[in-house]
Write an enzyme that holds these catalytic residues in place. Structure first.
Site, short mmCIF file in Angstrom:
data_model
loop_
_atom_site.label_atom_id
_atom_site.label_comp_id
_atom_site.label_asym_id
_atom_site.label_seq_id
_atom_site.Cartn_x
_atom_site.Cartn_y
_atom_site.Cartn_z
N ARG A 1 0.82 -1.22 0.00
CA ARG A 1 0.00 0.00 0.00
C ARG A 1 0.85 1.26 0.00
O ARG A 1 0.44 2.29 0.55
CB ARG A 1 -0.96 0.03 1.20
CG ARG A 1 -1.80 -1.21 1.39
CD ARG A 1 -2.74 -1.44 0.23
NE ARG A 1 -3.61 -2.59 0.45
CZ ARG A 1 -4.39 -3.12 -0.48
NH1 ARG A 1 -4.39 -2.63 -1.70
NH2 ARG A 1 -5.15 -4.17 -0.19
N ARG A 2 2.01 1.21 -0.63
CA ARG A 2 2.84 2.40 -0.73
C ARG A 2 3.10 2.80 -2.18
O ARG A 2 3.95 3.65 -2.45
CB ARG A 2 4.18 2.18 -0.02
CG ARG A 2 4.06 1.82 1.45
CD ARG A 2 5.40 1.86 2.14
NE ARG A 2 5.35 1.29 3.48
CZ ARG A 2 6.37 1.28 4.33
NH1 ARG A 2 7.53 1.81 3.96
NH2 ARG A 2 6.26 0.73 5.53
N GLY A 3 2.41 2.18 -3.13
CA GLY A 3 2.57 2.52 -4.53
C GLY A 3 3.78 1.90 -5.20
O GLY A 3 4.14 2.30 -6.31
N TYR B 1 -4.02 -6.60 -12.28
CA TYR B 1 -3.32 -6.04 -13.43
C TYR B 1 -4.20 -5.34 -14.45
O TYR B 1 -3.67 -4.71 -15.37
CB TYR B 1 -2.49 -7.14 -14.10
CG TYR B 1 -1.32 -7.54 -13.24
CD1 TYR B 1 -0.18 -6.76 -13.17
CD2 TYR B 1 -1.37 -8.69 -12.45
CE1 TYR B 1 0.89 -7.11 -12.36
CE2 TYR B 1 -0.31 -9.05 -11.63
CZ TYR B 1 0.81 -8.26 -11.59
OH TYR B 1 1.86 -8.61 -10.78
N PHE C 1 5.06 -18.22 -17.03
CA PHE C 1 6.39 -17.65 -16.84
C PHE C 1 6.35 -16.60 -15.74
O PHE C 1 5.30 -16.21 -15.31
CB PHE C 1 6.92 -17.04 -18.15
CG PHE C 1 5.99 -16.05 -18.79
CD1 PHE C 1 5.97 -14.73 -18.39
CD2 PHE C 1 5.11 -16.46 -19.80
CE1 PHE C 1 5.11 -13.82 -18.99
CE2 PHE C 1 4.25 -15.56 -20.41
CZ PHE C 1 4.26 -14.24 -20.00
#
Length: 402
Positions: free
Chosen positions: A93-95, A126, A402
């Protein structure tokens, strides 16, 4: 402490292996990871360090590998394959993930890759970085005790079998040749480098306290690798089946169904696998699991759309496509090819970048995504044309993770 994002040095790799061991349940150690490192370009990895100097800790990492992906039209594209992405539980949660992805995407774009790809550990991560699920993993489990093949299924005569039972490590050359034919004609196919063949065949050996030995069924146009399940001795799991022809596919399944000491055979395949229709009772091939496979991010919209082939039957049509955070383009499709150029004209169809990634290989339909409002257009005829144009006449499959 201050965190810094940079390319890793050799001194960072022990810390990266520690983070991998803590983050990935399938991480099998530095030796395997070192082999995969040979596929990473010089600037293909980033780390986040907490602190500076010798005592700094690796708290985030990500990299991409230089891959080759088959797309519709039997075209093979350079592809950046993201992997080894992790953030320490102490620094969530810190980017950090967003920063690492942004930096890797900048490097990937600068290197000229038209697409990037990954396998997602979690389905909700994603999409916000522009990746959309482009292939589907589909597990079938067959109760072989009652399975019978249709009379008109290939290979039903009384002649000898074209399939041999072999040890995988003794037939690497044949496997490589068959796989190479397969991966060039199937959307989603990936070139498999020698280091990954080394790893695949090493994994075929029995592991003390772990997996049992793998065996192979070999046909001139296909092969199947399988092993008995670690805990269920009546279940054979097919880890890989590659068939270049329908006859080879059926012949391999005839051999698998012939494993008389087994009750069930399972395989992770694709939704259009014809296996159920080879059997007189389609219910014996049950869907037991389903999940997204390969995810794609379209890095260069014109280059990617112009590279792949399209269905010839659609005829010629034009539209204006707007991709959020990707640009607006005049798209003309005809005679199996596309022309895509930037434009200021009003958009006729709009979508986010991840949606274009989902459409790209042909596994998902524009009309399905429009029904979910992920793709927006007022022209229903255009939607039907997009469905037909982007469809692949060869089923989309997933090569390997992968």
């Amino acid at each position: 402490m201050t965190v810094t994002l940079c390319s890793p040095t050799e001194d960072d790799w022990p810390g990266m292996f520690l983070l991998a061991a803590a983050s990935f349940t399938d991480f099998i150690g530095p030796e395997s990871a070192t082999a995969w490192r040979t596929l990473v370009p010089t600037d293909g990895a980033v780390v986040v360090r907490d602190g500076a100097g010798p005592g700094s800790e690796v708290v985030g990492m990500a990299l991409y590998m230089d891959l080759r992906l088959a797309v519709p039209g039997e075209v093979v594209l350079p592809t950046a394959g993201l992997s080894f992405v992790a953030v320490a539980p102490t620094h969530r949660r810190r980017g950090l993930l967003r920063a690492m992805c942004a930096e890797l995407h900048r490097r990937i774009a600068d290197s000229g890759y038209p697409v990037a790809a990954l396998h997602a550990s979690e389905g909700g991560i994603y999409g916000r970085f522009g990746y959309g699920p482009a292939t589907t993993l589909h597990e079938l489990t067959v109760d072989r005790r009652f399975a019978r093949f249709h009379a008109d299924a290939p290979g039903g005569g009384l002649g000898g079998s074209s399939v041999r039972l072999v040890r995988p490590t003794e037939h690497r050359g044949e496997f490589e040749a068959i796989y190479e034919r397969w991966r060039q004609q199937v959307p989603g196919g990936l070139l498999r480098p020698q280091v990954l063949w080394d790893e695949l065949l090493a994994e075929c050996k029995a592991a003390p306290g772990g997996d049992r030995e793998s065996f192979a069924l070999l046909h001139p146009d296909g092969y199947a690798l399988y092993r008995v399940d670690r805990t269920d001795l009546k279940l054979a799991r097919v880890s890989e089946l590659r068939a270049v022809t329908a006859d080879a596919h059926c012949a391999l399944w005839r051999a698998l169904i012939g494993l008389d000491s087994m009750e069930r055979i399972s395989i992770i395949t694709h939704p259009q696998d014809p296996l159920p229709h080879l059997l007189t009772d389609t219910r014996l091939a049950r869907t037991t699991w389903r999940q997204d496979g390969l995810w794609l991010r379209i890095m260069n919209v014109p280059a990617a759309l112009e590279a792949r082939g399209y269905a010839h039957e659609v005829g010629e049509f034009s539209t204006v496509l707007e991709v959020s955070d990707g640009g607006r383009f005049a798209l003309k499709i005809g005679d199996g090819r596309a022309r895509c150029t930037p434009t200021d004209a009003a958009a006729e169809i709009e979508m986010d970048r991840d949606v274009l990634g989902s459409l790209y290989l042909g596994a998902h339909r524009a009309s399905t995504l429009a029904a979910a409002n992920r793709l927006r257009t007022k022209d229903s005829q255009l939607l039907r044309r997009l469905d037909a144009a982007f469809a692949s006449d060869v089923p989309v499959q997933t090569a390997f993770e992968f």
